[in-house]
Enzyme design. Structure first.
Site, PDB file in Angstrom:
ATOM      1  N   ASP A  75      -6.449  -1.681  12.721  1.00  0.00           N
ATOM      2  CA  ASP A  75      -6.360  -2.623  11.603  1.00  0.00           C
ATOM      3  C   ASP A  75      -5.137  -2.316  10.750  1.00  0.00           C
ATOM      4  O   ASP A  75      -4.983  -1.208  10.237  1.00  0.00           O
ATOM      5  CB  ASP A  75      -7.617  -2.480  10.731  1.00  0.00           C
ATOM      6  CG  ASP A  75      -7.562  -3.419   9.533  1.00  0.00           C
ATOM      7  OD1 ASP A  75      -7.823  -4.611   9.738  1.00  0.00           O
ATOM      8  OD2 ASP A  75      -7.227  -2.971   8.423  1.00  0.00           O
TER       9      ASP A  75
ATOM     10  N   TYR B 165       0.546  -3.232   4.132  1.00  0.00           N
ATOM     11  CA  TYR B 165       0.416  -1.774   4.294  1.00  0.00           C
ATOM     12  C   TYR B 165       1.739  -1.115   4.694  1.00  0.00           C
ATOM     13  O   TYR B 165       1.850   0.104   4.648  1.00  0.00           O
ATOM     14  CB  TYR B 165      -0.607  -1.427   5.387  1.00  0.00           C
ATOM     15  CG  TYR B 165      -2.011  -1.939   5.218  1.00  0.00           C
ATOM     16  CD1 TYR B 165      -2.460  -2.450   4.010  1.00  0.00           C
ATOM     17  CD2 TYR B 165      -2.908  -1.890   6.281  1.00  0.00           C
ATOM     18  CE1 TYR B 165      -3.765  -2.926   3.882  1.00  0.00           C
ATOM     19  CE2 TYR B 165      -4.209  -2.350   6.159  1.00  0.00           C
ATOM     20  CZ  TYR B 165      -4.627  -2.868   4.961  1.00  0.00           C
ATOM     21  OH  TYR B 165      -5.906  -3.330   4.846  1.00  0.00           O
TER      22      TYR B 165
ATOM     23  N   LYS C  79      -2.609  -8.902   8.625  1.00  0.00           N
ATOM     24  CA  LYS C  79      -2.970  -9.829   7.536  1.00  0.00           C
ATOM     25  C   LYS C  79      -1.734 -10.400   6.852  1.00  0.00           C
ATOM     26  O   LYS C  79      -0.735  -9.679   6.695  1.00  0.00           O
ATOM     27  CB  LYS C  79      -3.832  -9.096   6.505  1.00  0.00           C
ATOM     28  CG  LYS C  79      -4.957  -8.289   7.133  1.00  0.00           C
ATOM     29  CD  LYS C  79      -5.820  -7.561   6.134  1.00  0.00           C
ATOM     30  CE  LYS C  79      -6.771  -6.608   6.837  1.00  0.00           C
ATOM     31  NZ  LYS C  79      -6.201  -5.272   7.117  1.00  0.00           N
TER      32      LYS C  79
ATOM     33  N   HIS D  84      -5.149 -11.989   3.568  1.00  0.00           N
ATOM     34  CA  HIS D  84      -5.468 -10.661   3.026  1.00  0.00           C
ATOM     35  C   HIS D  84      -6.303 -10.720   1.749  1.00  0.00           C
ATOM     36  O   HIS D  84      -7.185  -9.893   1.513  1.00  0.00           O
ATOM     37  CB  HIS D  84      -4.146  -9.933   2.742  1.00  0.00           C
ATOM     38  CG  HIS D  84      -4.263  -8.462   2.633  1.00  0.00           C
ATOM     39  ND1 HIS D  84      -3.309  -7.599   3.079  1.00  0.00           N
ATOM     40  CD2 HIS D  84      -5.229  -7.667   2.118  1.00  0.00           C
ATOM     41  CE1 HIS D  84      -3.678  -6.346   2.844  1.00  0.00           C
ATOM     42  NE2 HIS D  84      -4.847  -6.371   2.252  1.00  0.00           N
TER      43      HIS D  84
END
Ligand code: A2P
Length: 324
Positions: free
Chosen positions: A61, A66, A95, A128
């Site tokens: 994931d 990120y 996302k 997200h």
């Protein structure tokens, strides 16, 4: 294979040791994955992904936000080259961030993630967070409606860029709005939200199950040691009730928390960069919590969110999804 989980009928298929959830898109998502949001040092996330895949993880994931997509892409490519795994065996989640919610920005954002990951499709692409921003740094929010973003997400499936689409941090009303939108072509396959022993999300989980939307828990351990964690929140892994349940089965609190999630029917993406803990977190398929222990765990729920800091600044926005 159909398995009854905590009295809830779900469709599971065993892929090796790790069971999968059959998504409403027809694809199977392994119920245990690796979360990759952290303040990583260079190579840390790539090494964690390599260790995880070699231990048996198949679900990774990530998210544009990120900033881990490029390193994950390189690590996976190396493993594929070494013959350790095939792309088709992996389930990759990423996302779209709020600065790309405007419909015309959705496909370019998806292509940017594909390029960063160096892949030609994404298994599950998610919105997200329901709130949109004018820019990457979230200097200001906008009123771009996530329903319009969803319409653009559906086109990515038709173009073959992504296999399934989903959302993250959406509440029940927001899922309902998507389900009821005019001309809905694809229902969300998954909603990824914070679920911990102190935040059971039972309502949202049951609503989602009823509507064929699977759920994934992020931060299942309450993100110990993470800077974005609510200050002074209790450390779930030290909770005496969880420790006591674990002792009965010869398992750690982390393993009890993960097993509890599996039996409630949701996937989990705990984070770790430590190979021993990565292996420990995978070692949860040889025991089953009794009904009494499941109830004991559920009673720990106190509606406590510890992953708020990243989003709290937007609490006055009409699409802010959490309690105010
Ligand atoms: P580490 O990377 O040193 O293993 P969450 O998934 O809730 O955000 O929690 C992630 C944090 O939990 C990481 O800091 C990770 O540290 C730690 N962690 C992961 N697995 C375990 C485990 N089995 N026991 C204790 N801590 C763990």
């Amino acid at each position: 294979m159909q398995v009854i989980v905590s009295g809830v009928r779900s469709f599971f298929k065993m892929a090796g040791k790790v069971p999968s959830i059959r998504l409403n898109s027809g694809y199977d998502m392994p119920m245990l994955g690796l979360g990759t949001y952290n303040n990583f040092k260079p190579n840390e996330v790539g090494d964690a992904v390599k260790a995880a895949i070699q231990i048996g993880y198949r679900h990774i994931d990530t998210a544009w936000r990120y900033e881990t997509e490029p390193e994950i892409g390189v690590a996976i490519k190396e493993l594929i080259k070494e013959g350790k795994v095939k792309r088709s065996e992996l389930f990759i989640v990423t996302k779209i961030w709020g600065h790309c919610h405007e419909p015309h920005k959705v496909e370019p954002a998806c292509r940017e993630s594909l390029e960063a990951l160096d892949m030609d499709y994404i298994d599950l692409y998610m919105i997200h967070f329901p709130v949109a921003y004018v820019d990457k740094v979230r200097s200001k929010t906008t009123m771009t409606d996530y329903v319009d973003t969803w319409r653009a997400m559906e086109k990515l499936v038709d173009k073959g860029l992504v296999r399934s689409i989903g959302v993250s941090n959406f509440n029940k009303q927001q899922l309902e709005r998507i389900l009821k939108m005019d001309g809905l072509k694809y229902k969300p396959a998954n909603n990824q939200v914070e679920i911990t022993p102190y935040l059971a999300q039972e309502d949202l989980l049951q609503f989602s199950l009823k509507n064929g939307i699977s759920t994934t828990a992020y931060g299942p351990f309450g993100a110990p040691g993470q800077i974005y964690r609510t200050k002074n929140a209790p450390m779930f892994l030290d909770d005496p009730t969880i420790v006591k349940v674990g002792k009965k089965y010869g398992k750690s609190s982390a393993q009890v928390i993960l097993r509890y999630g599996i039996q409630r029917g949701y996937a989990l993406v705990p984070k770790s960069t430590n190979p021993a803990r990565l292996a420990q977190n995978m070692d949860i398929f040889d025991f089953k919590l009794s009904e009494v222990d499941m109830k004991t765990m559920l009673l720990l729920d106190r509606g406590l969110r510890v992953n708020l800091q990243n989003f709290i600044a937007y609490k006055d926005h009409p699409f802010y999804p959490f309690e105010k």
